[in-house]
Design a protein around this motif. Structure first.
Motif, PDB file in Angstrom:
ATOM      1  N   GLU A   1      -7.702   4.318 -10.316  1.00 37.34           N
ATOM      2  CA  GLU A   1      -7.882   3.988 -10.176  1.00 37.34           C
ATOM      3  C   GLU A   1      -6.951   3.147  -9.037  1.00 37.34           C
ATOM      4  OE1 GLU A   1      -8.814   0.628 -13.118  1.00 37.34           O
ATOM      5  OE2 GLU A   1     -10.864   1.992 -13.681  1.00 37.34           O
ATOM      6  N   CYS A   2      -5.560   3.728  -9.218  1.00 40.06           N
ATOM      7  CA  CYS A   2      -4.345   3.301  -8.424  1.00 40.06           C
ATOM      8  C   CYS A   2      -4.093   4.049  -7.216  1.00 40.06           C
ATOM      9  CB  CYS A   2      -3.226   3.209  -9.520  1.00 40.06           C
ATOM     10  SG  CYS A   2      -3.838   2.169 -11.203  1.00 40.06           S
TER      11      CYS A   2
ATOM     12  N   CYS B   1      -1.042  -0.573 -13.223  1.00 39.46           N
ATOM     13  CA  CYS B   1      -1.958   0.119 -13.385  1.00 39.46           C
ATOM     14  C   CYS B   1      -2.925   0.484 -14.269  1.00 39.46           C
ATOM     15  CB  CYS B   1      -1.807   2.397 -12.696  1.00 39.46           C
ATOM     16  SG  CYS B   1      -3.258   2.360 -12.442  1.00 39.46           S
TER      17      CYS B   1
END
Length: 270
Positions: free
Chosen positions: A41-42, A50
């Protein structure tokens, strides 16, 4: 049980700096030549935090690092000092509210997510040795703990617990509430309840018998014939008994000629 990695921003006037996060678990460190895995996701994000909850899903030691990027320029990796293991997460006790609703002891707990359970301890004040435990797994509404005695004080405290790491928090501050009413009213209620049960126990068999009769007469009624359709029993044969003997019939048969029959008929007629 959500975990976030945060870092200090790299500030460049008039420019947008992006960040990428990578993690390394025990497997990558020992069996995969110390390789690093990009966070799902980061990658090239503008925020300075994050959500790494999905990346560190195992209960092992993880290394984490982040770097900044501006166009084609990249910074060196900033690595977290030491390792992070989610089992070391420090859990806080839940926020709770104890409610006395009539004679019902209720507790309202903070909703901390699906990974959390709560161990709730409650007892009648002065009877701490008879403390009871209730595990609340889903906090969707107010949880019912017990039925209280009128005028008595009850106390409650709770602990946060996460099963996947087998870890719990310290207990919250104890909260106590008092049930409404007095002891005499509670005794009257208890006696009325007992009397109601006794009456129900006595009348239930009669009602069951009466109901069965109603169903019997409704479904299979007994047919009753009117008197006019009833077949009377045959009357007993009358027998004449007396001193005189009954007239005996002559069993002899006499054949008379037709002239004799005609003569006798004429005589009787005259």
């Amino acid at each position: 049980m959500k975990h976030f990695l945060t870092w200090s921003p790299v500030i460049v006037q008039g420019e947008t700096v992006r960040y990428s996060v990578e993690f390394q678990g025990e497997y990558e460190r020992v069996y995969a030549n110390e390789s690093w895995i990009p966070s799902s996701e980061c990658s090239l994000i503008t925020a300075t935090e994050c959500n790494i909850t999905e990346d560190i899903s195992a209960t092992v030691a993880y290394a984490l690092r982040v770097r900044a990027q501006l166009g084609a320029s990249r910074s060196q990796w900033g690595t977290l000092q030491g390792f992070f293991n989610r089992i070391t997460t420090s859990l806080t006790p839940p926020v709770l509210k104890v409610i006395a609703d009539g004679y019902h002891l209720l507790v309202e707990l903070e909703d901390m997510g699906p990974a959390f359970q709560f161990r709730v301890l409650y007892w009648k004040k002065g009877q701490e040795r008879r403390m009871q435990v209730k595990v609340v797994k889903e906090v969707s509404s107010v949880a019912h703990l017990d039925t209280m005695e009128a005028g008595a004080d009850y106390c409650v405290k709770a602990q946060t617990y996460v099963e996947v790491i087998n870890r719990g928090s310290i207990f919250s501050q104890t909260q106590c509430v008092r049930a409404q009413g007095d002891t005499s009213m509670w005794l009257v209620t208890a006696l009325m309840s007992c009397a109601g049960f006794a009456v129900a126990a006595l009348t239930l068999p009669f009602l069951t018998w009466k109901t069965s009769k109603i169903f019997q007469y409704s479904c299979c009624p007994v047919a009753v014939l009117p008197d006019t359709l009833k077949v009377s029993e045959p009357s007993p044969q009358l027998t004449l008994r007396g001193s005189e003997e009954a007239e005996q019939c002559d069993p002899m048969v006499v054949v008379m000629p037709s002239e004799e029959v005609l003569r006798l008929w004429i005589q009787e007629t005259l």
